[in-house]
Scaffold this motif. Structure first.
Motif, PDB file in Angstrom:
ATOM      1  N   THR A  95     -12.800  -5.560   9.234  1.00  0.00           N
ATOM      2  CA  THR A  95     -12.481  -4.131   9.174  1.00  0.00           C
ATOM      3  C   THR A  95     -11.347  -3.864   8.189  1.00  0.00           C
ATOM      4  O   THR A  95     -11.367  -2.864   7.472  1.00  0.00           O
ATOM      5  CB  THR A  95     -12.077  -3.627  10.573  1.00  0.00           C
ATOM      6  N   ALA A  97     -10.670  -5.532   5.511  1.00  0.00           N
ATOM      7  CA  ALA A  97     -11.210  -5.628   4.152  1.00  0.00           C
ATOM      8  C   ALA A  97     -11.908  -4.321   3.787  1.00  0.00           C
ATOM      9  O   ALA A  97     -11.748  -3.812   2.671  1.00  0.00           O
ATOM     10  CB  ALA A  97     -12.175  -6.800   4.050  1.00  0.00           C
ATOM     11  N   ALA A  98     -12.660  -3.762   4.734  1.00  0.00           N
ATOM     12  CA  ALA A  98     -13.341  -2.492   4.469  1.00  0.00           C
ATOM     13  C   ALA A  98     -12.319  -1.384   4.237  1.00  0.00           C
ATOM     14  O   ALA A  98     -12.479  -0.549   3.346  1.00  0.00           O
ATOM     15  CB  ALA A  98     -14.253  -2.134   5.639  1.00  0.00           C
ATOM     16  N   MET A  99     -11.238  -1.405   5.015  1.00  0.00           N
ATOM     17  CA  MET A  99     -10.215  -0.369   4.862  1.00  0.00           C
ATOM     18  C   MET A  99      -9.512  -0.487   3.513  1.00  0.00           C
ATOM     19  O   MET A  99      -9.164   0.515   2.894  1.00  0.00           O
ATOM     20  CB  MET A  99      -9.179  -0.491   5.981  1.00  0.00           C
ATOM     21  N   LEU A 100      -9.301  -1.720   3.073  1.00  0.00           N
ATOM     22  CA  LEU A 100      -8.567  -1.913   1.821  1.00  0.00           C
ATOM     23  C   LEU A 100      -9.388  -1.514   0.597  1.00  0.00           C
ATOM     24  O   LEU A 100      -8.842  -1.388  -0.497  1.00  0.00           O
ATOM     25  CB  LEU A 100      -8.113  -3.369   1.695  1.00  0.00           C
ATOM     26  N   ALA A 101     -10.689  -1.322   0.770  1.00  0.00           N
ATOM     27  CA  ALA A 101     -11.510  -0.822  -0.334  1.00  0.00           C
ATOM     28  C   ALA A 101     -11.387   0.696  -0.467  1.00  0.00           C
ATOM     29  O   ALA A 101     -12.019   1.306  -1.310  1.00  0.00           O
ATOM     30  CB  ALA A 101     -12.963  -1.223  -0.129  1.00  0.00           C
TER      31      ALA A 101
ATOM     32  N   GLN B  63      -9.923  -3.577  -7.993  1.00  0.00           N
ATOM     33  CA  GLN B  63      -9.482  -2.726  -6.882  1.00  0.00           C
ATOM     34  C   GLN B  63      -7.973  -2.824  -6.655  1.00  0.00           C
ATOM     35  O   GLN B  63      -7.449  -2.167  -5.754  1.00  0.00           O
ATOM     36  CB  GLN B  63     -10.173  -3.161  -5.588  1.00  0.00           C
ATOM     37  N   ARG B  88      -8.083   3.540  -6.100  1.00  0.00           N
ATOM     38  CA  ARG B  88      -9.178   3.280  -5.159  1.00  0.00           C
ATOM     39  C   ARG B  88      -9.804   4.581  -4.649  1.00  0.00           C
ATOM     40  O   ARG B  88     -10.903   4.559  -4.110  1.00  0.00           O
ATOM     41  CB  ARG B  88      -8.697   2.407  -4.003  1.00  0.00           C
ATOM     42  N   ASN B  99     -19.215  -5.521   5.808  1.00  0.00           N
ATOM     43  CA  ASN B  99     -18.133  -5.222   6.737  1.00  0.00           C
ATOM     44  C   ASN B  99     -18.263  -3.814   7.312  1.00  0.00           C
ATOM     45  O   ASN B  99     -17.287  -3.099   7.446  1.00  0.00           O
ATOM     46  CB  ASN B  99     -16.765  -5.460   6.096  1.00  0.00           C
ATOM     47  N   TYR B 113     -15.140   6.218   7.448  1.00  0.00           N
ATOM     48  CA  TYR B 113     -14.833   5.833   6.075  1.00  0.00           C
ATOM     49  C   TYR B 113     -14.312   7.027   5.279  1.00  0.00           C
ATOM     50  O   TYR B 113     -13.380   6.904   4.500  1.00  0.00           O
ATOM     51  CB  TYR B 113     -16.065   5.221   5.407  1.00  0.00           C
ATOM     52  N   TYR B 116     -10.766   7.473   6.070  1.00  0.00           N
ATOM     53  CA  TYR B 116      -9.883   6.556   5.331  1.00  0.00           C
ATOM     54  C   TYR B 116      -9.558   7.128   3.950  1.00  0.00           C
ATOM     55  O   TYR B 116      -8.498   6.858   3.396  1.00  0.00           O
ATOM     56  CB  TYR B 116     -10.532   5.179   5.142  1.00  0.00           C
TER      57      TYR B 116
END
Lengths: 258, 324
Positions: A95, A97-101, B63, B88, B99, B113, B116
């Motif tokens: 999770t 890793a997904a957030m850091l994208a 990234q 990003r 993920n 998402y 975020y």
């Protein structure tokens, strides 16, 4: 260390929101774990042991122990969330890793996780406080000051747990933390008896541990008094929170951004 | 064969994504050793390379998720470090390892998402509906992730990467492990995105994927870009003409006297096979095709031939990802 990078932004609330949404789906088993265990301790020891102990430090034993159980349940809930649940999100579910994208940074993720640990600690503590108040085990005009203390306690225990999580290679690692840190605090920090009954060196040791300060704040508040040296205890808890946050931020950064 | 589309006019579209002499070391291992790359806005670029070549590290670097030992990345003329998290905000990322959030449904995955990214709830709602439609997931909004097939999960991952309407889409091996139907659908959608003006950078080790999608291909190995051109350009430079594969029925090495050398421009022996390259291989075939001891296959040169020519035929073990 750049200040702008270590300070979390509003993204932290999206992380809290994510965890809250998941928690809401698993409400019943989650509440049972966080709330059932401490309640059993409260009733079994409060009534069973309380029958022989009578009064402790001038109050009925169940009253004495109720505030301790509230404090230790915050510790357990926040620690468990910051260890096992956070580690699952970081490693198995990727999770983080997904957030850091997304525009979220390590500081946003960490602050969101620590804050969520504190919120969960507060939820279970309030549930126990409600039940304990039915038994008359907590009382007094200062109860409403307990939630901010509980949140602060949750931040320190959550922060410490996330330091461990940032270091962990597997779930087994957390057994060290439980056996060497959490369980000793549960047993020696004034949950079940006042720490002045310990030998002097153990009293000094207990003074270093965060749970002692949480109990020192919550016990008076939940039995109708204002705590002595409240700012000292609050200061210690803030010191734990901030130190743990900085440590966890560095360790997580090293782990996630490589 | 390989699709052909109009090259992006560089005068109108200056460099959008630029990597300058990127260096990255893990311990003593040099993963990137001076990678230079420039993508025009709206271009689709494929980075192909064997396992451990540095593809995923390059994607992470773009990234801003991996500190570089040297070099610089610029997006739209601005330095990545100076852009910070705003970089990003204009990217979408389809990671190599799935993920998706397993505790959420399809719809909830898109919702969180979007959060975020700090998008508003009405905007997320509108984008989710469009994206589920776009990725052919319309009827699955309420399903949990574990109920989806691998191909559907990948499509959802792509939908999720598009929630912020990114200008730059990074795809790290987007179709690895998928069946042909799922791959074709994903390719369709990626071409559609490219037509809409999204800049795409994908890594793959499927040559057909690179050939079908990319305006340009960069072949990367041992942290360096070895060659970079359109798929056709690479083929015509490195393997002009066609290919003939020769094998003996009995498994013995074909053409032990090396007669083929008079008719080919280059050749190599790989196991039981003799690969012959050249602009006109008909004399070679005239000699061997009638021989009952031989099996043969004549085919046009492909990107895979170029790839193997440049990166060699050694087996690569999984290192880059497993090491993480």
């Amino acid at each position: 260390m750049r200040l702008g990078e270590i300070l979390p932004g509003t993204g932290a609330f999206a992380v809290v929101q994510r965890n809250y949404r998941v928690w809401r789906k698993l409400l019943v088993p989650s509440m049972l774990g966080n709330f059932g265990d401490p309640l059993l301790y409260l009733l079994a020891l409060g009534y069973g042991l309380g029958h022989f102990v009578g009064r402790m430090d001038g109050v009925p034993y169940i009253t004495f122990i109720a505030s301790g159980i509230v404090a230790s349940s915050v510790m357990n809930t926040a620690s468990f969330e910051g260890l096992y649940s956070a580690f699952t999100r970081m490693s198995a579910q990727r999770t983080y890793a997904a957030m850091l994208a997304t525009p979220l940074r390590v500081s946003d993720i960490l602050a969101g996780e620590v804050l969520w640990c504190a919120v969960k600690g507060l939820i279970s503590a309030v549930a126990i406080m409600i039940v304990a108040s039915f038994f008359g085990a907590i009382q007094g005009p200062w109860i409403f000051l307990a939630p901010p203390v509980i949140l602060l306690a949750g931040l320190s225990f959550g922060g410490l747990a996330l330091v461990m999580t940032a270091l962990a290679r597997s779930y087994d690692f957390f057994m060290y933390y439980f056996t060497l840190v959490i369980t000793p605090m549960f047993l020696f920090c004034g949950v079940f008896y006042p720490i002045h009954s310990l030998p002097p060196f153990a009293q000094h040791l207990a003074q270093v541990l965060p749970l002692t300060h949480v109990v020192a704040l919550l016990r008076p508040l939940l039995t109708g008094h204002l705590p002595h040296a409240a700012f000292y205890h609050i200061g210690v808890l803030w010191l734990y929170t901030l130190t743990a946050y900085v440590g966890a931020w560095r360790l997580l950064g090293r782990r996630l951004l490589r | 064969m390989s699709p052909r589309w109009e090259p992006v006019a560089p005068a109108v579209n200056p460099v959008f994504l630029e990597l300058r002499t990127l260096h990255k070391r893990y311990g003593t291992r040099e993963v990137l050793r001076g990678v230079d790359l420039a993508l025009a806005r709206g271009e689709c670029f494929a980075l192909v390379g064997p396992n451990g070549a540095g593809k995923s590290t390059a994607v992470r670097a773009i990234q801003g998720l991996t500190p570089m030992d040297d070099g610089e990345i610029r997006i739209g003329g601005r330095g990545l470090i100076e852009m910070g998290r705003t970089a990003r905000a204009i990217m979408g990322v389809v990671p190599q390892a799935d993920n998706l959030d397993p505790d959420f449904t399809v719809q909830e995955n898109l919702w969180i998402y979007g959060r975020y990214f700090g998008l508003s709830k009405p905007l997320i709602r509108q984008r989710s509906a469009e994206l589920l439609e776009f990725m052919a997931l319309g009827g699955h909004a309420g399903q949990p992730i574990h109920a989806l097939s691998g191909g559907m999960q990948r499509r959802l991952t792509i939908a999720r990467a598009l929630i912020n309407t990114p200008q730059l889409l990074l795809l790290d091996e987007p179709t690895t492990g998928l069946d042909p139907q799922a791959r074709h659908l994903i390719w369709q959608r990626l071409r559609e995105l490219r037509r809409q003006g999204t800049t795409l950078l994908l890594t793959t080790h499927y040559m057909d994927e690179a050939e079908r999608l990319a305006d340009r291909v960069g072949i990367i190995d041992h942290g360096r870009i070895l060659a970079e051109d359109s798929p056709r350009g690479l083929i015509s430079v490195y393997i002009p003409g066609g290919v003939v594969e020769l094998r003996r029925v009995d498994g013995e090495p074909p053409d032990p006297q090396n007669l083929h050398r008079q008719w080919v421009r280059a050749s190599e022996r790989v196991g039981d096979t003799l690969l012959c390259y050249g602009p006109d291989l008909s004399p070679l075939l005239a000699h061997f095709a009638e021989d009952p001891a031989y099996q043969w296959l004549q085919r046009p040169a492909s990107l895979e031939d170029v790839f193997l020519h440049l990166t060699g035929r050694d087996l690569r073990e999984e290192t880059e990802y497993a090491a993480r």
